[in-house]
Design a protein around this motif. Structure first.
Motif, short mmCIF file in Angstrom:
data_model
loop_
_atom_site.label_atom_id
_atom_site.label_comp_id
_atom_site.label_asym_id
_atom_site.label_seq_id
_atom_site.Cartn_x
_atom_site.Cartn_y
_atom_site.Cartn_z
N CYS A 165 0.81 -1.22 0.00
CA CYS A 165 0.00 0.00 0.00
C CYS A 165 0.84 1.27 0.00
N ALA A 166 2.12 1.16 0.25
CA ALA A 166 2.96 2.34 0.37
C ALA A 166 3.26 2.94 -1.00
N SER A 167 3.44 4.28 -1.04
CA SER A 167 3.79 4.93 -2.29
C SER A 167 5.29 4.80 -2.52
N ALA A 168 5.70 5.11 -3.76
CA ALA A 168 7.11 4.96 -4.12
C ALA A 168 8.00 5.95 -3.38
N ASP A 169 7.43 7.04 -2.87
CA ASP A 169 8.22 8.05 -2.17
C ASP A 169 8.30 7.81 -0.67
N GLU A 170 7.60 6.82 -0.18
CA GLU A 170 7.57 6.56 1.25
C GLU A 170 8.49 5.40 1.64
N ALA A 171 9.17 5.56 2.74
CA ALA A 171 9.90 4.44 3.34
C ALA A 171 9.00 3.81 4.39
N VAL A 172 8.98 2.49 4.43
CA VAL A 172 8.13 1.78 5.39
C VAL A 172 9.02 0.92 6.28
N LEU A 173 9.01 1.22 7.56
CA LEU A 173 9.77 0.45 8.55
C LEU A 173 8.78 -0.21 9.49
N LYS A 174 8.83 -1.53 9.56
CA LYS A 174 7.93 -2.27 10.44
C LYS A 174 8.72 -2.71 11.67
N PHE A 175 8.29 -2.26 12.85
CA PHE A 175 8.97 -2.59 14.10
C PHE A 175 8.23 -3.72 14.82
N ASN A 176 9.00 -4.68 15.30
CA ASN A 176 8.46 -5.80 16.07
C ASN A 176 9.33 -5.99 17.30
N VAL A 177 8.79 -5.64 18.46
CA VAL A 177 9.55 -5.69 19.71
C VAL A 177 8.99 -6.79 20.59
N THR A 178 9.80 -7.80 20.87
CA THR A 178 9.39 -8.83 21.82
C THR A 178 9.80 -8.40 23.23
N GLU A 179 9.03 -8.81 24.21
CA GLU A 179 9.28 -8.43 25.61
C GLU A 179 9.54 -6.92 25.73
N PRO A 180 8.58 -6.11 25.27
CA PRO A 180 8.81 -4.66 25.29
C PRO A 180 8.98 -4.10 26.70
N THR A 181 9.93 -3.21 26.84
CA THR A 181 10.17 -2.53 28.12
C THR A 181 9.87 -1.04 28.01
#
Length: 330
Positions: A16-32
């Motif tokens: 779904c992201a446009s060509a001008d957008e950077a997409v970073l997906k964060f996944n944090v286990t055991e979040p503090t």
């Protein structure tokens, strides 16, 4: 199952992201901590994690950026370009050893967190400028060799931009040579000769690709002060800032480096000194900076100061007293 769902969500988001957008997906286990923070130049971007420790950052307005990723007190340097898709994962209780960056520019991120630029010792400022300059050129050449030896792949424009980061990181120390030389030699009457200004001018050039670099922007801003024969005598911050902006505006014609440096100078002033009596700064800024995303960034910084100015209506807030009771301004 959670990792499978994470991958599926990431693939859907990327589509779904446009060509001008950077997409970073964060996944944090055991979040503090409840958020991840990206410091991109003068901008601070905060993303709140959901109940599963996940968040998607869709980042627009940057061609390329070296960002500092903070999770609580820990951090990593990351690099991304517009259109990049990447997954960032780590254990909240063991950030350093579990950090993983996968996707576009992963080789670049690994390099940035394993190879650091090294400085000359302060004692070298005692050298005459020509000898100091020779040492800086050697430092730069050695750093470029390490960059090339890392054989970074799938990196977009990273290798070329990193050459610029190396160049201007070391160039910044050249600007400091006159002051450093006085301190290290005790010769408070020292003044640089024309060769110093000639060298600084060789770095004072418009470069479209380097405009994304904080090292480039900060060098150009300070070099404007050094090279401006009238402005270099100014010591008060605001007059110096105006002189820098005028010198850059008179010297640069390419839109991207001109806007980038003008934005850097203006936002640095506002960040540190506020928005009182800055009409001339605003006149220069809005005359030469036309990109909407830069305007948004400048306005956000302006508004943070403006909301607390004398005479303004106080923003609402909630505070907790020593007995644990919550109180609002109302």
């Amino acid at each position: 199952m959670r990792n499978i769902l994470f991958c599926l969500v990431c693939m859907i988001s990327v589509a779904c992201a446009s060509a001008d957008e950077a997409v970073l997906k964060f996944n944090v286990t055991e979040p503090t901590a409840k958020e991840v923070v990206l410091v991109c130049g003068n901008d601070i971007l905060t993303y709140n994690l959901d109940e599963n420790g996940c968040v998607e950052a869709v980042i627009d307005g940057y061609d390329a950026v070296y960002a500092k990723l903070f999770y609580g007190p820990t951090s990593r340097t990351i690099y991304f370009e517009k259109g990049d898709k990447a997954s960032v994962s780590f254990d909240g209780s063991d950030f350093d050893s579990s950090f993983s960056y996968e996707g576009d520019n992963s080789d670049a991120v690994k390099y940035l967190n394993t190879v650091m630029l090294t400085a000359l010792p302060d004692e070298d400022y005692a050298l005459p400028f020509d000898q100091y300059f020779d040492k800086i050129k050697k430092k730069e050449a050695d750093a470029v060799k390490l960059l090339e030896a890392n054989s970074i792949r799938n990196s977009g424009n990273f290798v070329e931009i990193e050459r610029g980061r190396i160049r201007y990181a070391y160039a910044a120390t050249l600007l400091m040579h006159p002051v450093g030389h006085m301190i290290m030699t005790g010769n408070m009457d020292y003044k640089p000769d024309q060769a110093y200004y000639d060298v600084i001018r060789t770095y004072f050039v418009e470069n479209q690709m380097y405009a994304c670099l904080s090292e480039y922007r900060s060098f150009i801003a300070e070099a404007a002060h050094v090279l401006d024969q009238d402005g270099r005598q100014l010591t008060s911050v605001y007059p110096k800032t105006i002189a820098q902006m005028k010198f850059v505006a008179d010297s640069f014609s390419s839109r991207k480096p001109l806007e980038s440096v003008m934005h850097y100078i203006a936002t640095t002033y506002v960040d540190n000194f506020g928005v009182d009596n800055i009409q001339e700064l605003e006149n220069l800024y809005y005359t030469y900076v036309k990109t909407p995303s830069l305007h948004d960034s400048f306005k956000a910084k302006y508004d943070r100061w403006d909301v607390s100015a004398p005479g303004k209506k106080s923003p609402g807030f909630t505070a907790v007293d020593i007995d644990g009771r919550s109180w609002t301004l109302a």
